[in-house]
Design an enzyme around this catalytic site. Structure first.
Site, mmCIF file in Angstrom:
data_model
loop_
_atom_site.group_PDB
_atom_site.id
_atom_site.type_symbol
_atom_site.label_atom_id
_atom_site.label_comp_id
_atom_site.label_asym_id
_atom_site.label_seq_id
_atom_site.Cartn_x
_atom_site.Cartn_y
_atom_site.Cartn_z
ATOM 1 N N ASN A 1 -25.189 -21.037 -5.132
ATOM 2 C CA ASN A 1 -26.369 -21.511 -5.457
ATOM 3 C C ASN A 1 -27.402 -21.730 -4.421
ATOM 4 O OD1 ASN A 1 -25.267 -21.221 -8.164
ATOM 5 N ND2 ASN A 1 -24.032 -22.970 -7.932
ATOM 6 N N CYS A 2 -28.713 -21.872 -4.701
ATOM 7 C CA CYS A 2 -29.544 -22.456 -3.938
ATOM 8 C C CYS A 2 -29.200 -23.921 -3.843
ATOM 9 C CB CYS A 2 -31.233 -22.389 -4.383
ATOM 10 S SG CYS A 2 -32.242 -22.914 -3.439
ATOM 11 N N ILE A 3 -28.458 -24.202 -2.904
ATOM 12 C CA ILE A 3 -28.236 -25.663 -2.581
ATOM 13 C C ILE A 3 -29.410 -26.257 -1.291
ATOM 14 C CG2 ILE A 3 -26.132 -25.615 -3.260
ATOM 15 C CD1 ILE A 3 -25.249 -26.100 -0.477
#
Lengths: 120, 387
Positions: free
Chosen positions: A118-120
Site C-alpha cells: 500500500n502507499c505507505i
C-alpha cells in the site's frame, strides 16, 4: 492495491530473493512475500510458519489461509478487511493475535499472497 | 461498495470525504451548462466559461490573500502545482532551503535536482513538538539561496508553522518564501501578501472540499516562474513559442473545468459555513480524540506534547502492533478508516523514530461528530486491551 508485474530492475529494487523451501524454489520480495502465489504450497506455509515461531498451524489458521487464497484466486485480488472478517467469521483483532507478525506480515504472507505494498 | 456501509472516515488529510452535497450539485449544475473549452473559441459558451473561470480565479486570489487573479494558476493537485513551481524556479548552482517536515511532493523534486548536482539543498530540522524554528531558517539562508519552500502544516503531525515570522525573515533577506498550504487551505485563513509569501500551492480535494484533480498556485507579481510544459493555450496560436502571459504561461492544455467549478463550490461552502467555525468544530473533536488516546495505556501519540497551533491531524501507534494491522483492525472490525504508514513524509517519521513502518494517522473533517470520536476511543481501548 495489488502488485502488478514488475520489470527485472524493479524486482531487484524490491529485494528479490530465491530460497528453497519444502522442496520448492520460491522467489520472495525483500519483505518476505512470495512474488508468485502459485509457488505456494501447504508445506511451504508450514515451513514459513515454523520460521516465524509458529510450531503448529491450527484449524483456525488454515481457515484463514485458505480463505485468503481462495478469495485471491477467485477475484484476482486480496479480500478487503471487512471481507476477511465476513468470510472467515474471525475478527481482524483475533487474526492479528493468532499469527506472529500479525495480519499483513503473518497471515497474508503465510498465505502466499503478493505484498500489498500500500502507499505507505 | 465499501463506501455504502457506515464508515467513520478519518483520512481527511488525504482527501476529505464525503463532499458537501451542495458542492457536488453545484459542480454538476454549472458543468452541465458551461462544460466547454474555456477561452478557446469566439462562440458565446466558450467565452462565458472563460468568464466564469476568471471569476473563480478572483475568488481563489482573494481567498489566499493574493493580489493578481491572473497569477492564479490551476493544476491537477498540490503535487502538480509544486512541481510546476519548483521546476520553474530552479537555477543551477543555487541553494534551496526546505525542511524535514515536508511531504514528498516537495522533497522528491528537490531531492531529484540535488542528486543531479543542479542545486544544493538545506533541510531544516523540526523541534520535538513539531515546529520549525524561524531562526533556523534565517541561519540556513545563504547569499546563493534562491528560495525557501515550506509546508504550512505537517501532514503527519498537524503542527502549523510560524509562517508570518519566517515570511518576515525571507522578505528582509530578499528570498522568496513558497508555501505548501495543502493541509491548511480551508481551515485557516491564509494571507500570503501580508505574510511575505511569494507563492502558495494548494489542492482542492482536501479542506477546500472540492473534487480530486484540481489544485493550483497563487503567485505574487514579483515572482517569475518559467514554463516547464508547453502546448495549446488558446492564444497566440500562430507562434510556436509558448505564451509568457499568466496564467496560460503555466497552464498548457485545457484546464479541469469541472474541477474548477467544484473548487469554487467548495470555497462558497466554506464561506457560508465560516472558516473559523469549521476549524473550531474540527479542532474541538481532535482535542477530545487526542486527550482520549493519550489516556489509553499502550497507545503512543506523536509528538508526546503538542502546542497550538495545529490542524486536526494526529499520529499514534499501539505498542507491539504493526500500524498497518492496527489500521486493518480499525477498518475491518470497527468501520473506522484511518491511514497507516509513512504518509509520504519519510523524514518526519525518521525523526520521530517511527520509520520504517510509520504510524496510524487520524485526520478529521467537517462531517465528523462527537459520536465518531467516542467510537474511535472505544475501538482503540478494545484493541489495546487485546494486546
Amino acid at each position: 492495491m495489488e502488485r502488478t508485474a514488475q520489470t527485472a530492475p524493479a524486482r531487484q529494487e524490491l529485494g528479490e530473493r530465491v530460497r528453497h523451501i519444502a522442496g520448492r524454489e520460491i522467489t520472495f520480495d525483500g519483505e518476505g512475500f512470495l512474488w508468485d502465489p502459485h509457488q505456494w504450497s501447504e508445506d511451504a506455509a508450514v515451513a514459513l510458519a515454523g520460521e516465524a515461531g509458529l510450531k503448529d498451524l491450527s484449524k483456525t489458521h488454515w481457515t484463514i489461509l485458505r480463505f485468503l487464497r481462495e478469495y485471491y484466486f477467485q477475484n484476482g485480488r486480496s479480500p478487503l478487511n471487512r471481507q476477511i472478517k465476513e468470510g472467515t467469521g474471525i475478527s481482524l483483532m483475533e487474526m492479528e493475535a493468532l499469527f506472529p507478525g500479525g495480519i499483513k506480515y503473518g497471515a497474508r504472507r503465510l498465505a502466499g499472497l503478493p505484498n500489498p505494498r500500500n502507499c505507505i | 461498495m465499501a463506501a455504502l456501509r457506515k464508515t467513520i472516515y478519518l483520512d481527511n488529510a488525504a482527501t476529505t470525504f464525503p463532499k458537501p452535497r451542495e458542492v457536488l450539485d453545484e459542480m454538476i449544475e454549472v458543468y452541465s451548462n458551461l462544460g466547454v473549452s474555456p477561452g478557446r473559441g469566439s462562440y458565446d459558451l466558450s467565452m462565458e466559461a472563460e468568464g466564469r473561470i476568471m471569476d473563480i480565479r478572483r475568488e481563489v486570489c482573494q481567498f489566499f490573500g493574493g493580489s493578481d487573479p491572473e497569477r492564479v494558476i490551476f493544476s491537477y493537485n498540490a503535487t502538480d502545482a509544486l512541481n510546476t513551481l519548483i521546476q520553474g524556479l530552479i537555477r543551477p548552482d543555487f541553494r534551496v532551503v526546505s525542511s524535514r517536515l515536508e511531504h514528498n511532493s516537495v522533497l522528491r523534486p528537490l531531492h531529484y535536482f540535488s542528486q543531479q548536482g543542479i542545486i544544493r539543498l538545506d533541510l531544516i530540522p523540526f523541534g520535538s513538538e513539531g515546529f520549525i524554528d524561524p531562526m533556523a531558517v534565517a541561519e540556513a539562508i545563504q547569499p546563493d539561496t534562491s528560495f525557501v519552500i515550506l509546508t504550512h502544516a505537517s501532514n503527519v503531525l498537524g503542527t502549523v508553522q510560524p509562517v508570518e515570522r519566517i515570511g518576515a525573515i525571507c522578505r528582509k533577506r530578499g528570498v522568496p518564501l513558497l508555501l505548501d498550504v495543502t493541509q491548511t487551505a480551508g481551515l485557516l485563513p491564509i494571507r500570503m501578501e501580508d505574510w511575505g509569501v511569494s507563492a502558495v500551492a494548494f489542492t482542492g480535494h482536501k479542506c477546500l472540499l472540492g473534487p480530486t484533480g484540481i489544485g493550483g498556485l497563487v503567485l505574487s507579481p514579483d515572482l517569475d516562474v518559467r514554463a516547464t510544459r508547453f502546448g495549446g493555450t488558446g492564444r497566440d496560436s500562430l507562434s510556436l513559442v509558448h505564451t509568457q502571459v499568466y496564467p496560460q504561461r503555466l497552464e498548457a492544455g485545457t484546464v479541469n473545468v469541472a474541477g474548477i467549478f467544484g473548487l469554487s463550490a467548495g470555497l462558497r461552502y466554506i464561506s457560508r459555513n465560516g472558516i473559523e467555525r469549521i476549524y473550531a468544530n474540527e479542532l474541538g473533536l481532535a482535542k477530545r480524540l487526542r486527550d482520549g488516546l493519550n489516556s489509553i495505556k499502550g497507545v503512543r501519540v506523536y509528538p508526546a506534547t503538542l502546542h497550538d497551533p495545529w490542524v486536526p491531524i494526529m499520529l499514534c501507534n499501539v505498542d507491539g502492533m504493526d500500524p498497518e494491522d492496527l489500521s486493518s483492525i480499525l477498518d475491518g472490525d470497527f468501520g473506522i478508516a484511518a491511514r497507516a504508514g509513512l504518509h509520504c513524509a519519510p523524514l518526519v517519521h525518521d525523526d520521530l523514530g517511527t520509520s520504517p513502518k510509520g504510524g496510524v494517522r487520524f485526520s478529521l473533517g467537517p462531517f465528523n461528530t462527537d459520536e465518531d470520536i467516542d467510537k474511535v476511543l472505544e475501538a482503540m481501548t478494545s484493541t489495546t486491551r487485546a494486546k
